[in-house]
Design a protein around this motif. Sequence first.
Motif, PDB file in Angstrom:
ATOM      1  N   ALA A 226      -9.220 -29.952  -2.827  1.00 41.00           N
ATOM      2  CA  ALA A 226      -9.871 -29.407  -4.023  1.00 41.00           C
ATOM      3  C   ALA A 226     -11.185 -30.142  -4.280  1.00 41.00           C
ATOM      4  CB  ALA A 226      -8.929 -29.520  -5.224  1.00 41.00           C
ATOM      5  N   ALA A 227     -11.191 -31.458  -4.089  1.00 42.32           N
ATOM      6  CA  ALA A 227     -12.417 -32.242  -4.284  1.00 42.32           C
ATOM      7  C   ALA A 227     -13.493 -31.820  -3.285  1.00 42.32           C
ATOM      8  CB  ALA A 227     -12.116 -33.729  -4.144  1.00 42.32           C
ATOM      9  N   ILE A 228     -13.095 -31.564  -2.058  1.00 46.23           N
ATOM     10  CA  ILE A 228     -14.071 -31.127  -1.043  1.00 46.23           C
ATOM     11  C   ILE A 228     -14.672 -29.779  -1.426  1.00 46.23           C
ATOM     12  CG2 ILE A 228     -14.312 -30.377   1.364  1.00 46.23           C
ATOM     13  CD1 ILE A 228     -12.286 -32.614   2.073  1.00 46.23           C
TER      14      ILE A 228
ATOM     15  N   GLU B  18     -19.420 -26.949  -3.904  1.00 49.02           N
ATOM     16  CA  GLU B  18     -19.972 -26.174  -5.020  1.00 49.02           C
ATOM     17  C   GLU B  18     -20.904 -27.014  -5.892  1.00 49.02           C
ATOM     18  OE1 GLU B  18     -16.572 -24.632  -7.124  1.00 49.02           O
ATOM     19  OE2 GLU B  18     -16.030 -23.270  -5.501  1.00 49.02           O
ATOM     20  N   LYS B  19     -21.151 -28.261  -5.462  1.00 50.59           N
ATOM     21  CA  LYS B  19     -22.040 -29.191  -6.163  1.00 50.59           C
ATOM     22  C   LYS B  19     -21.496 -29.602  -7.542  1.00 50.59           C
ATOM     23  CE  LYS B  19     -25.265 -28.715  -2.994  1.00 50.59           C
ATOM     24  NZ  LYS B  19     -25.096 -29.481  -1.810  1.00 50.59           N
ATOM     25  N   LYS B  20     -20.190 -29.581  -7.685  1.00 56.24           N
ATOM     26  CA  LYS B  20     -19.544 -30.039  -8.927  1.00 56.24           C
ATOM     27  C   LYS B  20     -19.014 -31.442  -8.675  1.00 56.24           C
ATOM     28  CE  LYS B  20     -18.260 -25.350 -10.232  1.00 56.24           C
ATOM     29  NZ  LYS B  20     -17.148 -24.434 -10.487  1.00 56.24           N
ATOM     30  N   LEU B  21     -19.942 -32.387  -8.608  1.00 56.20           N
ATOM     31  CA  LEU B  21     -19.608 -33.738  -8.176  1.00 56.20           C
ATOM     32  C   LEU B  21     -18.735 -34.494  -9.178  1.00 56.20           C
ATOM     33  CD1 LEU B  21     -23.027 -34.724  -6.576  1.00 56.20           C
ATOM     34  CD2 LEU B  21     -21.044 -33.679  -5.516  1.00 56.20           C
ATOM     35  N   ASP B  22     -18.963 -34.294 -10.462  1.00 53.86           N
ATOM     36  CA  ASP B  22     -18.155 -35.017 -11.456  1.00 53.86           C
ATOM     37  C   ASP B  22     -16.687 -34.570 -11.386  1.00 53.86           C
ATOM     38  OD1 ASP B  22     -20.295 -36.490 -12.363  1.00 53.86           O
ATOM     39  OD2 ASP B  22     -20.800 -35.078 -13.971  1.00 53.86           O
TER      40      ASP B  22
ATOM     41  N   ALA C  19     -13.465 -43.139   0.554  1.00 52.12           N
ATOM     42  CA  ALA C  19     -14.615 -42.813   1.421  1.00 52.12           C
ATOM     43  C   ALA C  19     -15.367 -41.598   0.876  1.00 52.12           C
ATOM     44  CB  ALA C  19     -14.136 -42.552   2.844  1.00 52.12           C
ATOM     45  N   LEU C  20     -14.632 -40.593   0.439  1.00 50.69           N
ATOM     46  CA  LEU C  20     -15.294 -39.405  -0.124  1.00 50.69           C
ATOM     47  C   LEU C  20     -16.028 -39.752  -1.418  1.00 50.69           C
ATOM     48  CD1 LEU C  20     -12.672 -36.574   0.497  1.00 50.69           C
ATOM     49  CD2 LEU C  20     -14.960 -36.732   1.464  1.00 50.69           C
ATOM     50  N   MET C  21     -15.435 -40.602  -2.240  1.00 41.61           N
ATOM     51  CA  MET C  21     -16.111 -40.989  -3.492  1.00 41.61           C
ATOM     52  C   MET C  21     -17.377 -41.788  -3.168  1.00 41.61           C
ATOM     53  SD  MET C  21     -13.386 -41.734  -6.506  1.00 41.61           S
ATOM     54  CE  MET C  21     -12.293 -42.895  -5.749  1.00 41.61           C
ATOM     55  N   HIS C  22     -17.291 -42.609  -2.150  1.00 41.47           N
ATOM     56  CA  HIS C  22     -18.431 -43.457  -1.808  1.00 41.47           C
ATOM     57  C   HIS C  22     -19.536 -42.672  -1.126  1.00 41.47           C
ATOM     58  CE1 HIS C  22     -20.622 -47.102  -0.865  1.00 41.47           C
ATOM     59  NE2 HIS C  22     -20.668 -46.736   0.405  1.00 41.47           N
ATOM     60  N   TYR C  23     -19.170 -41.883  -0.117  1.00 36.44           N
ATOM     61  CA  TYR C  23     -20.191 -41.185   0.686  1.00 36.44           C
ATOM     62  C   TYR C  23     -20.463 -39.765   0.225  1.00 36.44           C
ATOM     63  CZ  TYR C  23     -19.626 -45.088   3.868  1.00 36.44           C
ATOM     64  OH  TYR C  23     -19.584 -46.335   4.405  1.00 36.44           O
ATOM     65  N   GLY C  24     -19.437 -39.098  -0.271  1.00 37.88           N
ATOM     66  CA  GLY C  24     -19.615 -37.680  -0.594  1.00 37.88           C
ATOM     67  C   GLY C  24     -19.960 -37.410  -2.027  1.00 37.88           C
TER      68      GLY C  24
END
Length: 198
Positions: free
Chosen positions: A159-161, A166-170, A191-196
Amino acid sequence: MSLKDNIEMVKDELTSEEKFFEKAVVTEKFVKKYKNVMIGSVVAITLFVVGNITYNINKEHTLEAANEALLKLEANPKDEATLATLASLSPALHDVWMYSQAVVAKNVKELEKLQSSKALLIDDLSTYEAAQNLQDLNKLENYSEKQNAIYRDLAQVQAAIILMKEKKLDEAHSKLSMISTSSPLAQVSRALMHYGVK
């Protein structure tokens, strides 16, 4: 031996015979009184044992027939008659077979049908697979909110990906932060929080 000793010995013998006959009469009365109960108990026990043996033999035969049907399906997955036989013999095994075929074929319709399966874990796994194949954010979120969802953390990562795409980073960051540090996906989440998600 004196006459007195002989008389005492005869009295003792008569007394013991008398007691024996008395016990025989009491036993006979008991047997007559409870004869039907004793016969009924023996018949009930016999019927239970015979029924149990018959049930176990039938269950074993059904299990063997279901396994044979599964082997036939492995050889020929398109055999509808064998599939129907498997469904009648073992609905749970049928659902497991259908799940495996639906996952390989990415058949979302079949996965959605299996969401009401009574087979152990099939309903949960098919719900996840359908949501994952559709890349449906709502279905992934609904799945991850279920109490005992097997792939809860994986659904949250997916879901986060989707949210990141969709550019809904928050929102993506919020999803990833919900993953426990003891989860096998904790490193992926970090890793996703850090890089993505920045």
